[in-house]
Design an enzyme around this catalytic site. Structure first.
Site, PDB file in Angstrom:
ATOM      1  N   ASP A  31       2.051   1.633   3.239  1.00  0.00           N
ATOM      2  CA  ASP A  31       0.970   1.233   2.349  1.00  0.00           C
ATOM      3  C   ASP A  31       1.293   1.575   0.897  1.00  0.00           C
ATOM      4  O   ASP A  31       0.959   0.828  -0.019  1.00  0.00           O
ATOM      5  CB  ASP A  31      -0.329   1.923   2.765  1.00  0.00           C
ATOM      6  CG  ASP A  31      -0.888   1.352   4.055  1.00  0.00           C
ATOM      7  OD1 ASP A  31      -1.881   1.898   4.551  1.00  0.00           O
ATOM      8  OD2 ASP A  31      -0.327   0.362   4.562  1.00  0.00           O
ATOM      9  N   PHE A  32       1.934   2.706   0.694  1.00  0.00           N
ATOM     10  CA  PHE A  32       2.255   3.137  -0.668  1.00  0.00           C
ATOM     11  C   PHE A  32       3.235   2.169  -1.323  1.00  0.00           C
ATOM     12  O   PHE A  32       3.064   1.775  -2.488  1.00  0.00           O
ATOM     13  CB  PHE A  32       2.835   4.556  -0.645  1.00  0.00           C
ATOM     14  CG  PHE A  32       3.010   5.157  -2.018  1.00  0.00           C
ATOM     15  CD1 PHE A  32       4.247   5.175  -2.637  1.00  0.00           C
ATOM     16  CD2 PHE A  32       1.920   5.707  -2.680  1.00  0.00           C
ATOM     17  CE1 PHE A  32       4.401   5.723  -3.899  1.00  0.00           C
ATOM     18  CE2 PHE A  32       2.068   6.261  -3.945  1.00  0.00           C
ATOM     19  CZ  PHE A  32       3.306   6.266  -4.557  1.00  0.00           C
ATOM     20  N   SER A  80     -12.536  -4.836  -1.598  1.00  0.00           N
ATOM     21  CA  SER A  80     -11.515  -3.785  -1.655  1.00  0.00           C
ATOM     22  C   SER A  80     -11.769  -2.958  -2.911  1.00  0.00           C
ATOM     23  O   SER A  80     -12.645  -3.278  -3.720  1.00  0.00           O
ATOM     24  CB  SER A  80     -10.119  -4.396  -1.691  1.00  0.00           C
ATOM     25  OG  SER A  80      -9.969  -5.201  -2.849  1.00  0.00           O
ATOM     26  N   GLU A 109     -15.127  10.909  -1.133  1.00  0.00           N
ATOM     27  CA  GLU A 109     -14.998  10.915   0.327  1.00  0.00           C
ATOM     28  C   GLU A 109     -13.565  10.575   0.715  1.00  0.00           C
ATOM     29  O   GLU A 109     -12.839   9.912  -0.045  1.00  0.00           O
ATOM     30  CB  GLU A 109     -15.965   9.897   0.954  1.00  0.00           C
ATOM     31  CG  GLU A 109     -15.703   8.467   0.521  1.00  0.00           C
ATOM     32  CD  GLU A 109     -16.838   7.515   0.897  1.00  0.00           C
ATOM     33  OE1 GLU A 109     -17.973   7.992   1.044  1.00  0.00           O
ATOM     34  OE2 GLU A 109     -16.570   6.298   1.011  1.00  0.00           O
ATOM     35  N   LYS A 111     -10.526   8.597   2.351  1.00  0.00           N
ATOM     36  CA  LYS A 111     -10.283   7.179   2.641  1.00  0.00           C
ATOM     37  C   LYS A 111      -9.616   7.086   4.010  1.00  0.00           C
ATOM     38  O   LYS A 111      -8.429   7.373   4.169  1.00  0.00           O
ATOM     39  CB  LYS A 111      -9.393   6.544   1.570  1.00  0.00           C
ATOM     40  CG  LYS A 111      -9.251   5.031   1.696  1.00  0.00           C
ATOM     41  CD  LYS A 111      -8.493   4.460   0.505  1.00  0.00           C
ATOM     42  CE  LYS A 111      -8.428   2.947   0.600  1.00  0.00           C
ATOM     43  NZ  LYS A 111      -7.676   2.476   1.766  1.00  0.00           N
ATOM     44  N   ARG A 132     -13.252  -7.002   8.715  1.00  0.00           N
ATOM     45  CA  ARG A 132     -13.300  -7.362   7.299  1.00  0.00           C
ATOM     46  C   ARG A 132     -12.611  -8.696   7.031  1.00  0.00           C
ATOM     47  O   ARG A 132     -13.054  -9.479   6.210  1.00  0.00           O
ATOM     48  CB  ARG A 132     -12.619  -6.254   6.491  1.00  0.00           C
ATOM     49  CG  ARG A 132     -12.459  -6.557   5.009  1.00  0.00           C
ATOM     50  CD  ARG A 132     -12.030  -5.282   4.295  1.00  0.00           C
ATOM     51  NE  ARG A 132     -11.646  -5.547   2.933  1.00  0.00           N
ATOM     52  CZ  ARG A 132     -10.389  -5.620   2.519  1.00  0.00           C
ATOM     53  NH1 ARG A 132      -9.407  -5.462   3.367  1.00  0.00           N
ATOM     54  NH2 ARG A 132     -10.111  -5.840   1.257  1.00  0.00           N
ATOM     55  N   GLU A 167     -15.384   2.347   9.187  1.00  0.00           N
ATOM     56  CA  GLU A 167     -13.964   2.254   9.521  1.00  0.00           C
ATOM     57  C   GLU A 167     -13.764   2.659  10.984  1.00  0.00           C
ATOM     58  O   GLU A 167     -14.153   3.757  11.397  1.00  0.00           O
ATOM     59  CB  GLU A 167     -13.161   3.190   8.623  1.00  0.00           C
ATOM     60  CG  GLU A 167     -11.700   2.833   8.510  1.00  0.00           C
ATOM     61  CD  GLU A 167     -11.436   1.761   7.459  1.00  0.00           C
ATOM     62  OE1 GLU A 167     -10.252   1.404   7.292  1.00  0.00           O
ATOM     63  OE2 GLU A 167     -12.381   1.277   6.812  1.00  0.00           O
ATOM     64  N   LYS A 282     -16.668   7.227  -6.076  1.00  0.00           N
ATOM     65  CA  LYS A 282     -17.684   6.207  -6.340  1.00  0.00           C
ATOM     66  C   LYS A 282     -18.787   6.782  -7.216  1.00  0.00           C
ATOM     67  O   LYS A 282     -19.149   7.958  -7.067  1.00  0.00           O
ATOM     68  CB  LYS A 282     -18.291   5.701  -5.022  1.00  0.00           C
ATOM     69  CG  LYS A 282     -17.294   5.096  -4.058  1.00  0.00           C
ATOM     70  CD  LYS A 282     -17.968   4.499  -2.834  1.00  0.00           C
ATOM     71  CE  LYS A 282     -18.493   5.558  -1.900  1.00  0.00           C
ATOM     72  NZ  LYS A 282     -19.004   4.972  -0.625  1.00  0.00           N
ATOM     73  N   CYS A 423      18.122  11.779  35.663  1.00  0.00           N
ATOM     74  CA  CYS A 423      18.061  12.666  34.499  1.00  0.00           C
ATOM     75  C   CYS A 423      16.686  13.333  34.421  1.00  0.00           C
ATOM     76  O   CYS A 423      15.661  12.649  34.372  1.00  0.00           O
ATOM     77  CB  CYS A 423      18.323  11.880  33.218  1.00  0.00           C
ATOM     78  SG  CYS A 423      18.221  12.882  31.710  1.00  0.00           S
TER      79      CYS A 423
END
Length: 672
Positions: A31-32, A80, A109, A111, A132, A167, A282, A423
């Protein structure tokens, strides 16, 4: 490269990543990394407005609804948030807010890294839930949401109409358990909890979603016809009073305090049951929010602070090799302890030999360590200018460090795998596969029971299953005498299975159900198959050179020979009971869709394969025929679009000789 070409390439790459992330639930970058690419495109388009196109990722929220679910148009768009990546950018956000609002109070809060959904209530009753999607249109996943126990189905003293946003996530412990079970069954692992939650929510069968242990937190009222609240915090408190699971929050009018809280939240993210990919800031006052307004893409009164991967320097003290449940050798670096993302890291994954070779990681090296996806520690790079003298390149061992069997590299990948049939490191996976429905079909011998047997020391190879003591099995947790009797009866029954099921149960690489059936029918007994040469095996249709090599190597291995001997002694059938495979339908690929009344689709596929046909799960130009039962769906439509011949159930039964009719004419039609 000119600016126009650069923007076009960024748009193309971002749209492709959007597809993998939102549609396939299979992200290809973090995501970054994605957020940084999007920021680069935003900056280009801001400097050159003439480059903006309607399909640019900057002009949309992202994602689209899948055709397999009914589409839902959101009454209020699920927006978003604007991303910020540094304290300076957060101060810029604060400055812009204060230009339009006096003395704002902020709500902070975590995320949650999950799947955003909207829940609709009418007169206090849950009536619909949707993902969404692209923010405007999502997917109706009502039945799957009903399986999440933290979502209230009825609200007391609720307004006539209420839509809340939250979420859906998979708790980390649940994720680890799910992936462990999937590994035992030989299924593909989910990349992360968000990927698992999204994939679970998009299951067409709610029973599958119900088994996944999903959870949800609520963080916003999208719409309500009740008297409006003055603040977001009051709205969240009200939602909590209605028995919603509501996101934790903190309040402050000082951006310096908010910054400190953001960093504190980042350090403490391990305490939450869900993954966190940032912090949301927010404006708390809903009146001030209305005054600040929004852009075409996001509200001006909120921002999402994204945590960059924290990186620190450490030293590789050793490299150890673990053998996974599927036999894959996984190297791990033992590093000098270092604090990262709130926890002390002492080990870092090295993935495979290719990863080690590419980065040239050696014991004694100084390295840069980070947490990939904020979860798994990994080595980013080697500080080669600080490399001590005398270090040597690292190579994985040529034999399994657990059982001593030879290892070999996958033909089509980077994994190096133990070849041992007995194994100990692979025992849970081996036994679970051996007992599975398509293998020896031992009812009641699932992963939990297998684990209990192994932990009690009762089973060390599949052959030990046939020597279990009833009284000892009854002592296992959640078993008892009746369950033990049922299990031993199922094990005894499996002795009579056809050779094809035993071949699949062995877990020989590239020998699946179909290959097991072909080999059993061709050779008739395990002894004759074990003596076959690679040349004899490759002469069989659908058995290639790689499969032949795996077969001969497996039968030649001492552990395999020991297992076969023990199974023979236990009385397990080693002969084929099936009629030889015919070739009447050879060369024709069939696809089955819809519900059949005379047999299951699996049984229908077996009938086709018994006459030499190939059965596939998807329709393409190479498909020779589609068998369409009741309620046939998209596969039937695609066959009609491609002009692929379609037979109904009655015609199928005629074709395979189970109904009277002109099967020759049907066959001629398919071979045109």
């Amino acid at each position: 490269m000119d600016v126009k070409t650069q923007a076009e390439q960024l748009r193309e790459a971002l749209n492709e990543h959007n597809y993998h992330y939102y549609v396939l639930d299979a992200p290809t970058i973090s995501d970054f990394e994605y957020d940084k690419m999007l920021r680069e495109l935003e900056d280009l388009e801001a400097a050159h407005p003439e480059l903006v196109t309607p399909d640019s990722p900057t002009q949309r929220v992202g994602g689209k609804a899948l055709d397999s679910f009914q589409q839902v148009t959101h009454r209020v768009p699920l927006q978003s948030l604007q991303d910020v990546f540094s304290p300076d950018e957060l101060l810029d956000f604060d400055r812009r807010v204060r230009e339009g609002a006096d003395s704002p109070e902020y709500l902070l809060e975590p995320k949650v890294d999950g799947l955003s959904v909207a829940l609709e209530y009418a007169d206090g009753v849950f009536v619909r839930g949707a993902t969404r999607g692209d923010g405007q249109v999502g997917e109706d996943v009502t039945e799957n949401l009903r399986t999440i126990r933290s979502i209230p189905m009825r609200l007391e003293q609720a307004p006539a109409s209420l839509i809340v946003r939250g979420e859906v996530y998979m708790p980390r412990k649940t994720f680890e358990k799910l992936n462990g079970e999937r590994e035992l069954r030989g299924e593909a692992l989910f990349a992360n909890p968000r990927n698992a939650a999204a994939g679970s929510m998009r299951q067409l069968d709610p029973k599958i979603a119900a088994a996944r242990g999903l959870d949800m937190v609520v963080f916003n009222i999208q719409y309500t016809d009740r008297e409006p609240f003055a603040t977001d915090s009051a709205a969240l408190d009200w939602l909590r009073s209605l028995h919603f699971k509501v996101i934790d929050y903190r309040l402050s009018g000082d951006m310096g305090e908010i910054q400190s809280a953001i960093f504190e939240l980042g350090d403490q993210r391990e305490k939450y049951p869900f993954d966190i990919d940032g912090a949301v800031v927010k404006v708390n006052s809903l009146t001030q929010r209305e005054g600040l307004g929004e852009t075409a893409k996001f509200p001006r009164w909120a921002a999402a602070y994204k945590y960059p991967p924290e990186q620190k320097e450490s030293v590789v003290e050793d490299i150890v090799v673990q053998v996974g449940r599927t036999g894959v050798l996984t190297p791990k670096a033992v590093v000098v302890p270092v604090r990262l993302a709130g926890t002390t890291v002492t080990n870092a994954t090295l993935h495979n030999q290719d990863f080690i070779t590419e980065k040239d990681i050696r014991i004694g090296d100084r390295v840069i360590v980070q947490k990939a996806g904020e979860i798994i520690p990994e080595i980013v790079s080697v500080v080669k200018e600080k490399r001590p003298e005398g270090t040597v390149p690292y190579l994985l061992p040529k034999v399994c460090p657990v059982c001593g069997a030879p290892v070999e590299r996958d033909e089509d990948g980077a994994h190096i795998r133990c070849t041992g049939a007995e194994c100990p490191a692979q025992l849970l996976r081996t036994l679970t596969h051996f007992a599975s429905r398509d293998a020896m079909d031992i009812e009641g011998l699932g992963p939990a029971v297998v684990e209990g047997l192994v932990e009690a020391g009762m089973v060390k190879t599949p052959a030990d299953l046939y020597r279990l003591d009833r009284d000892e099995v009854a002592k296992l947790e959640r078993m008892g005498k009746k369950s033990a009797d049922n299990l031993l009866a199922a094990i005894e029954k499996s002795k009579g299975n056809d050779l094809s099921k035993l071949l699949f149960a062995f877990g020989i690489r590239q020998v699946g159900q179909k290959a097991g059936k072909i080999l059993a029918a061709r050779f008739g007994s395990l002894d004759r198959l074990a003596q076959a040469t690679e040349e004899e095996l490759t002469a069989i249709n659908d058995v290639g050179g790689i499969t032949a090599k795996y077969l001969t190597e497996w039968f030649a291995a001492p552990q395999s020979q020991h297992l076969i001997a023990a199974l023979k002694e236990a009385g397990v059938n080693m002969e084929s009971q099936a009629a030889p495979v015919g070739d009447r339908l050879a060369g024709i690929t069939f696809v089955l869709t819809g519900e059949l009344s005379a047999c299951s689709r699996k049984e229908a596929g077996d009938k086709l394969e018994a006459q030499g046909a190939k059965v596939s799960g998807s329709v393409s130009k190479k498909t020779g025929c589609v068998i369409a039962g009741e309620a046939a769906g998209s596969k039937l439509r695609k066959a009609q679009e491609l002009g692929v011949p379609v037979l109904d159930e009655e015609q199928f039964l005629v074709l395979v000789g189970e109904r009277e009719g002109d099967s020759a004419a049907l066959l001629e039609l398919l071979k045109k």
